[in-house]
Design a protein around this motif. Sequence first.
Motif, PDB file in Angstrom:
ATOM      1  N   ARG A  22       0.809  -1.362   0.072  1.00  0.00           N
ATOM      2  CA  ARG A  22       0.057   0.029  -0.032  1.00  0.00           C
ATOM      3  C   ARG A  22       0.746   1.378   0.058  1.00  0.00           C
ATOM      4  NH1 ARG A  22      -3.949  -0.672   4.623  1.00  0.00           N
ATOM      5  NH2 ARG A  22      -2.079  -0.361   5.856  1.00  0.00           N
ATOM      6  N   HIS A  23       1.905   1.181   0.814  1.00  0.00           N
ATOM      7  CA  HIS A  23       2.760   2.432   0.923  1.00  0.00           C
ATOM      8  C   HIS A  23       3.861   2.494  -0.366  1.00  0.00           C
ATOM      9  CE1 HIS A  23       5.505   5.478   2.165  1.00  0.00           C
ATOM     10  NE2 HIS A  23       6.505   4.604   2.141  1.00  0.00           N
ATOM     11  N   LYS A  35       2.371   2.833  -3.986  1.00  0.00           N
ATOM     12  CA  LYS A  35       1.843   4.162  -4.318  1.00  0.00           C
ATOM     13  C   LYS A  35       2.853   4.994  -4.496  1.00  0.00           C
ATOM     14  CE  LYS A  35      -1.642   7.665  -3.018  1.00  0.00           C
ATOM     15  NZ  LYS A  35      -0.775   8.677  -3.071  1.00  0.00           N
ATOM     16  N   ASP A  36       4.012   5.021  -3.688  1.00  0.00           N
ATOM     17  CA  ASP A  36       5.112   5.861  -4.058  1.00  0.00           C
ATOM     18  C   ASP A  36       5.888   5.447  -5.466  1.00  0.00           C
ATOM     19  OD1 ASP A  36       7.293   7.433  -2.891  1.00  0.00           O
ATOM     20  OD2 ASP A  36       8.398   5.818  -3.335  1.00  0.00           O
ATOM     21  N   LEU A  63       4.431   4.583  -7.880  1.00  0.00           N
ATOM     22  CA  LEU A  63       3.335   4.974  -8.938  1.00  0.00           C
ATOM     23  C   LEU A  63       3.465   6.636  -9.187  1.00  0.00           C
ATOM     24  CD1 LEU A  63       0.490   2.819  -8.710  1.00  0.00           C
ATOM     25  CD2 LEU A  63       1.895   2.852 -10.483  1.00  0.00           C
ATOM     26  N   ASP A  64       3.431   7.383  -7.885  1.00  0.00           N
ATOM     27  CA  ASP A  64       3.213   8.735  -7.592  1.00  0.00           C
ATOM     28  C   ASP A  64       4.629   9.390  -7.992  1.00  0.00           C
ATOM     29  OD1 ASP A  64       0.865   8.486  -6.746  1.00  0.00           O
ATOM     30  OD2 ASP A  64       1.198   8.909  -4.877  1.00  0.00           O
ATOM     31  N   ALA A 102      -3.684  -1.495 -10.409  1.00  0.00           N
ATOM     32  CA  ALA A 102      -3.576  -0.059 -10.252  1.00  0.00           C
ATOM     33  C   ALA A 102      -2.205   0.294 -11.081  1.00  0.00           C
ATOM     34  CB  ALA A 102      -2.917   0.284  -8.894  1.00  0.00           C
ATOM     35  N   THR A 103      -1.533  -0.488 -11.673  1.00  0.00           N
ATOM     36  CA  THR A 103      -0.270  -0.186 -12.516  1.00  0.00           C
ATOM     37  C   THR A 103      -0.338   0.189 -14.078  1.00  0.00           C
ATOM     38  OG1 THR A 103       0.516  -2.541 -13.025  1.00  0.00           O
ATOM     39  CG2 THR A 103       1.005  -1.439 -10.753  1.00  0.00           C
TER      40      THR A 103
END
Length: 265
Positions: free
Chosen positions: A122-123, A126-127, A129-130, A172-173
């Motif tokens: 989760r952490h 997301k990092d 991707l961001d 999500a990717t």
Amino acid sequence: MDLDLSGKTALVTGSTRGIGLATAKGLAAMGAEVVVNGRSEGPVAEAVEAVLNAAPGAVVHGQVADLGTAEGCATLIEAVPGVDILVNNMGIYGPKPFFEIEDADWQEMFDVNVMSGVRLTRHYLKDMLDTKDWGRVVFVSSESGIYIPKEMVHYGMSKSAQLVIARGAAEATKGTNVTVNSVLPGPTWVEAQHDRLTARAKAQGTTLEALTSTMFTERRPASLIQRYATPEEVANMICYVCSKASSATNGAALRVEGGIVTNPF
């Protein structure tokens, strides 16, 4: 084939021994800066030294954290806020008859094997991707996630859950250079296997040799290689999935279980 991971940072959870340690060594040899993780200082320090011995000149860090708890995951994330590669390897298992598996056993298996990967992914995903244009997340699941072992159903549950979570996270990717995959080892001869099987043989009133001989004749007769894999053989698959060469592999469950799972798909 581009296996160079220079400039990339990899976190391998539960990497003080076995498949995790072999993976940390492999990634370091490929040029990655590696973070080794375990629950206590001594084994972590020994693992860091082992990785450095296997890959002289590598950059290796040790991070102590009990990832079976939310607090432990938070401690690790605070110490290592961002990585390019996350290998969710940390896990536990233990045979126990279904009717003897208590609520606490189910909860511990879920917290350690499932929620550790959920919290870290989760952490870090997301990092990736961001803030990055590239990333790899690998869940080290098991053939037990498909071929549920009757002697430890709660373990099979946790490994099945990992497969679902990895596939869901991969969604999500879409359209990025970040991938999420699972690797499914089969029976692997890790350092602790001798002691584990000796204890199991004693409990069953048999010998280590007799118990070992029945692994591939009774418990896993479908195995095509008819032997335990080595941690290095499993790590080879994990390291490949972490590499740039695996760029078209995403949302996959890759088997390195010796042919135990007979379903060809």
